[in-house]
Design an enzyme around this catalytic site. Structure first.
Site, PDB file in Angstrom:
ATOM      1  N   HIS A 439       0.853  -1.255   0.033  1.00  0.00           N
ATOM      2  CA  HIS A 439       0.194   0.136  -0.079  1.00  0.00           C
ATOM      3  C   HIS A 439       0.951   1.382   0.039  1.00  0.00           C
ATOM      4  CE1 HIS A 439      -3.565   2.376   0.205  1.00  0.00           C
ATOM      5  NE2 HIS A 439      -4.270   1.499   0.785  1.00  0.00           N
ATOM      6  N   TYR A 555     -15.013   5.771   8.086  1.00  0.00           N
ATOM      7  CA  TYR A 555     -13.827   6.010   6.980  1.00  0.00           C
ATOM      8  C   TYR A 555     -14.322   5.733   5.664  1.00  0.00           C
ATOM      9  CZ  TYR A 555      -9.046   6.693   5.292  1.00  0.00           C
ATOM     10  OH  TYR A 555      -7.890   6.927   4.425  1.00  0.00           O
ATOM     11  N   THR A 568      -4.808  10.660  -0.819  1.00  0.00           N
ATOM     12  CA  THR A 568      -6.181  10.111  -0.104  1.00  0.00           C
ATOM     13  C   THR A 568      -6.787  11.361   0.749  1.00  0.00           C
ATOM     14  OG1 THR A 568      -5.569   8.772   1.250  1.00  0.00           O
ATOM     15  CG2 THR A 568      -6.347   7.821  -0.699  1.00  0.00           C
TER      16      THR A 568
END
Length: 761
Positions: A439, A555, A568
C-alpha cells in the site's frame, strides 16, 4: 534470467600457448540487443522529457514563433522593442547578417519559453477552479461552461502520462478554524452532550494556543514542498509502521467473477505476465493516457505510476526510519515462484514482523548467495506465485469458495506471497488469478487501473487456443529460468518459525465474505436521482446500526489527485443527516419524512466527498498538525485524542476506470469482482465495493473472528437488506412521481439538461 545468461558471454582459460578466449556469440548478440534497447529507451526518455517540458505547447510551436519573429523583422519592424539589437552586441565573430539571424532566434527562443511558462501558469489557474464540482447536477453555470472550454483548449494536444504534472495545483492548507468546525460537526452524532461539550472545549483551547503555531509551520511546508501531506503520510502511516503489513495494510484484487479464460495455469501465467509487461512498457514510454475525473476532461496526478514496477519495501534497523521504498529502473525480469520448498518459508515469514526481518536481513542476507538471491527478487518487476490450490466461485459451495478465494489472495499460506513487493500476482492451479498489492507506494485506483488493463488484454487481445494454451510460437532462444539458492542457518529457522506462527494467527483470525449484490445496480439508483456512492454509504450506515445498535466513526477513502502528488483524504460518512434518516426509518416515521431526510443525507454525503477531493477535508490536515507537534516536541491533548479514535467501519469504492476495454454488452460474463482489504479496527468491519455495469454491486466484507460482536456474513446480510429497504422507500416515491404528467415532463427536461451538461464536462 538475462543477467545470468550474459555473465557467461566471455570465458577464458590459460594454457602454455597463451590465453584461450572463448566467446558465446549468442550471448554477445543478446548483449548487443540489450544495448540497442537501452539506447532506444534513452532516446525515448529524452523525447518525452522535451514534450513534457513544453506542455501545454508543442516543440514545433518554437518554429512558428521563430518564423513569426523573422517575418516581422523582414517587414522592417522590431517586435522585440530593442532586445534583439542588445543581443547582437554579444556576438562579435559573426557577420552582421549572421548576428541578426542568431539574435532573432535567441529572442524567439526566450519568447517561446516565456509563452510556455505563461500557458502553464494559466492551465494551473484553470485546474485550481473547483466550483464546478459543487454545482447542482444539471445546472452548470456560464462560468463553468467557459472554464470547460478553456480546459479543453489547453488539452487539445495529445498529452503524455506525466504531461499535466507541473500544471497541477498544490494541495491547499485549510484554515484551522474550518477544519476544527468540520471535525466537531463530524463527531456530534457519536458523542453525548457532555462528551461533545468537552471535545468542543479541547478544540477551542487547541485553536487559541498551540494550533496557530503548528499551522504556521504547516503553511511554510506547503510553500516549500510539492504536497504538504503525501511524504509524511507515506513515511509515518506506512513506512514507520512496525506492525504486519499482511492483512493490516496490503489489499487484494480478484479475477473475473464468472469466467476463467483458460484452465491451464502456465498459459494464464504467461498471458498475465505479458500483459503486465505491456503495461509497464506503456508506463515507461508514457503512452498511457492521463487519468481524469470520470466523465470530465479534468486530469489527475499520475505520480503514483512511477513506482509501480521494480519497487520493494526494505527494512532498516536505525531508530528513526523502519522501512524505505527501493525502486530500480533497469531490471526487466520477474520472479516466479513455482512451489515453496521449506527453506523459502524462513524468508517470507519475516515480512510479518519488521524488526526481526531487519535484523536477520542485516546479519544473514547482506552478502553472499543470500544477498544475490534476495536482490534478484527485490529488483524484479513484480512477483508471481504459481499456487497449488484451486480458487474461484466453483463447486457445490460457490459463496463459501468466494470467501476462501478472498482469504487466499489476502494472506495465502502466509509464506507464499512476497508482501513487500509493490504487487504480487497469484495464478492458481485451475487458471484463476489475482493480485496482492503493497500500500505505501500507491492507492487502490492506481493498482485497479493496472489490473483492469491486465485482465482485458489477457482475455480479449492475447487470448488462448482452443485447448487453453497461449497463442503464437514458442521462442526457444530465451534464457532459461534459474533456481535461486539460499543458505539458511538454524538461527534463521528458529526466528522464522516464530514469525510464521504470528502470521498464521493473524491470517486465521480474518473473517472474509464476498458477495455479488444482483437485485439492482447504479442504473436503478440513478433513476431515483441519487448518487450511487451516497446511496451505498448510507446503506452501510443503516446496516451497521442494525448490526451493532448504534453509529460509529466511518472512514471512506476519497482521492486528492486533483492536486500534484495527491493521494487520499477521509470522508467521514457518518453525519448528522445520515443518522437522522436512520433514526427516522427505524423509528417508523412516515415515508415522506424518511425520503426527505434521505435526500438531505445524500446531498450532505456528496458535499463531504467533494470537499475532501478539493482539499477541504479534516483528517489529513489534523494528521500533519500532529506530525509538526511531534517535531516541535509539544503535546496536544486534542490531537492525541483525535488520532486515537478507532475507525470501526472502514470503506472504499474500487473505481471502474476503463470500461471501454470490456464489452459487457457482448460479453456480459466478463464482470470484475473488484478487491478488498482487512479490517482496520479489531472490533470493526472493512468494506470494499465495486459498481459493475448498471445492475450489480460486488461487496467485500472483512472482520475478525476474535471479536464476538462482529460477523462478516451477518453484516453482509445486513448490507443487502439495507440496500433493498432504501430502494423500496425511494421506489414508492418514484411511482407517485411518475403518475403525475407535469412532474414527468419536468423530470424529462431536467434529464435532458443534465445529459447536455455531462457531455459538456
Amino acid at each position: 534470467m538475462a543477467e545470468a545468461h550474459q555473465a557467461v558471454a566471455f570465458q577464458f582459460t590459460i594454457t602454455p600457448e597463451g590465453i584461450d578466449l572463448q566467446l558465446s556469440y549468442q550471448a554477445l548478440n543478446q548483449i548487443y540487443l540489450s544495448g540497442v534497447r537501452s539506447w532506444k529507451k534513452r532516446v525515448s526518455r529524452m523525447r518525452n522529457s522535451l514534450i513534457k517540458g513544453v506542455f501545454p505547447a508543442s516543440p514545433s510551436s518554437w518554429l512558428f514563433v521563430a518564423i513569426g519573429i523573422l517575418a516581422t523583422m523582414y517587414m522592417q519592424s522590431d517586435p522585440s522593442m530593442g532586445l534583439i539589437s542588445k543581443i547582437q552586441h554579444l556576438h562579435v565573430s559573426l557577420s552582421s547578417q549572421g548576428q541578426t539571424m542568431l539574435s532573432a532566434l535567441v529572442f524567439s527562443t526566450l519568447l517561446w519559453l516565456s509563452l510556455i511558462l505563461a500557458l502553464r501558469f494559466c492551465l494551473k489557474l484553470l485546474l485550481s477552479y473547483h466550483h464546478w464540482m459543487f454545482e447542482q447536477h444539471g445546472r452548470v453555470s456560464n462560468t463553468t461552461k467557459v472554464w470547460v472550454s478553456l480546459v479543453r483548449l489547453f488539452s487539445s494536444r495529445k498529452p503524455l502520462l506525466y504531461s499535466y504534472q507541473t500544471s497541477l495545483p498544490h494541495l491547499p492548507v485549510p484554515a484551522i478554524s474550518d477544519t476544527l468546525s468540520r471535525y466537531l460537526e463530524s463527531v456530534r452524532p457519536l458523542l453525548t452532550d457532555p462528551e461533545f461539550k468537552r471535545m468542543t472545549n479541547l478544540a477551542g483551547q487547541f485553536e487559541s494556543n498551540l494550533g496557530n503555531r503548528l499551522q504556521r509551520y504547516l503553511k511554510l511546508k506547503a510553500l516549500w514542498a510539492t504536497n504538504y501531506v503525501s511524504d509524511w503520510w507515506e513515511e509515518y502511516i506506512y513506512l514507520r509502521s512496525r506492525g504486519p503489513i499482511m492483512v493490516n495494510s496490503n489489499y487484494y484484487g480478484m479475477d473475473f467473477l464468472y469466467v476463467t479464460p483458460t484452465p491451464v495455469q502456465a498459459a494464464r501465467a504467461g498471458n498475465t505476465i505479458t500483459a503486465l509487461l505491456l503495461y509497464r512498457r506503456k508506463v515507461n514510454r508514457e503512452e498511457l493516457k492521463p487519468s481524469r475525473v470520470p466523465g470530465t476532461v479534468i486530469p489527475l496526478c499520475a505520480a503514483q505510476c512511477e513506482r509501480m514496477f521494480n519497487t520493494t519495501r526494505t527494512p532498516g534497523t536505525e531508530t528513526g526510519k523502519t522501512l524505505t521504498l527501493t525502486h530500480t529502473h533497469t531490471h526487466t525480469h520477474t520472479f516466479v515462484q513455482l512451489y515453496v520448498p521449506i527453506v523459502h518459508v524462513y524468508i517470507y515469514a519475516y515480512h510479518v514482523n519488521v524488526v526481526p526481518w531487519a535484523q536477520i536481513r542485516k546479519q544473514y542476507f547482506s552478502s553472499g548467495v543470500n544477498k544475490r538471491s534476495l536482490d534478484a527478487i527485490e529488483r524484479a518487476a513484480f512477483f508471481v506465485t504459481l499456487d497449488d490450490e484451486e480458487q474461484g466461485m466453483k463447486g457445490d459451495d460457490p459463496a463459501g469458495n468466494l470467501d476462501r478465494y478472498a482469504k487466499s489472495l489476502l494472506h495465502g499460506k502466509c509464506y507464499d506471497r512476497w508482501f513487500d513487493k509493490s504487487f504480487s500476482i497469484v495464478i492458481y492451479k485451475n487458471g484463476k488469478s489475482g493480485l496482492n498489492a503493497e500500500h505505501s507506494w500507491a492507492d487502490a485506483p492506481t493498482v485497479a487501473h493496472l489490473w483492469e488493463y491486465t485482465l482485458a488484454t489477457d482475455a480479449f487481445q492475447l487470448g488462448y487456443t482452443e485447448d487453453g494454451h497461449c497463442k503464437g510460437e514458442v521462442e526457444r532462444s530465451l534464457p532459461h529460468p534459474q533456481r535461486l539458492s539460499w543458505e539458511i542457518p538454524s538461527e534463521v529457522q528458529a526466528q522464522a518459525s516464530s514469525s510464521l506462527a504470528v502470521a498464521q494467527a493473524l491470517a486465521d483470525d480474518v473473517d472474509c465474505h464476498v458477495f455479488p449484490f444482483r437485485e439492482f445496480g447504479k442504473g436503478r439508483i440513478k433513476k431515483c436521482r441519487i448518487s450511487p456512492d451516497a446511496f451505498i454509504q448510507i446503506s452501510l450506515q443503516l446496516a451497521y446500526f442494525r448490526d451493532r445498535g448504534g453509529f460509529c466513526l466511518t472512514y471512506e477513502a476519497s482521492m486528492t489527485r486533483l492536486f500534484r502528488e495527491g493521494r487520499t483524504e477521509t470522508v467521514r460518512s457518518c453525519s448528522n443527516e445520515s443518522c437522522a434518516f436512520i433514526r427516522a426509518l427505524e423509528g417508523r416515521e412516515t415515508e415522506d419524512q424518511c425520503r426527505r431526510l434521505f435526500r438531505k443525507a445524500s446531498e450532505k454525503h456528496q458535499n463531504l466527498y467533494r470537499m475532501a477531493m478539493t482539499g477541504a477535508g479534516i483528517d489529513r490536515h489534523l494528521f500533519c498538525l500532529y506530525v509538526v507537534s511531534k517535531y516541535l516536541g509539544v503535546e496536544s491533548a486534542f490531537l492525541k485524542e483525535v488520532l486515537s479514535e478507532p475507525w470501526r467501519l472502514s470503506t472504499s469504492q474500487t473505481p471502474v476506470q476503463q470500461m471501454e476495454l470490456f464489452d459487457l454488452k457482448n460479453h456480459p460474463d466478463f464482470i470484475s469482482l473488484g478487491g478488498g482489504f482487512g479490517p482496520v479496527a479489531d472490533d470493526g468491519y472493512g468494506v470494499s465495493y465495486i459498481i459493475v455495469g448498471e445492475d450489480m454491486i460486488n461487496f467485500h466484507v472483512s472482520s475478525k473472528h476474535s471479536c464476538k460482536e462482529t460477523d462478516s456474513h451477518r453484516f453482509g446480510a445486513q448490507i443487502s437488506r439495507a440496500l433493498q429497504d432504501i430502494m423500496t422507500l425511494l421506489s414508492a416515491d418514484a411511482k407517485t412521481t411518475s403518475s403525475s404528467s407535469s412532474s414527468s415532463s419536468s423530470s424529462s427536461s431536467s434529464s435532458s439538461s443534465s445529459s447536455k451538461d455531462k457531455k459538456l464536462l
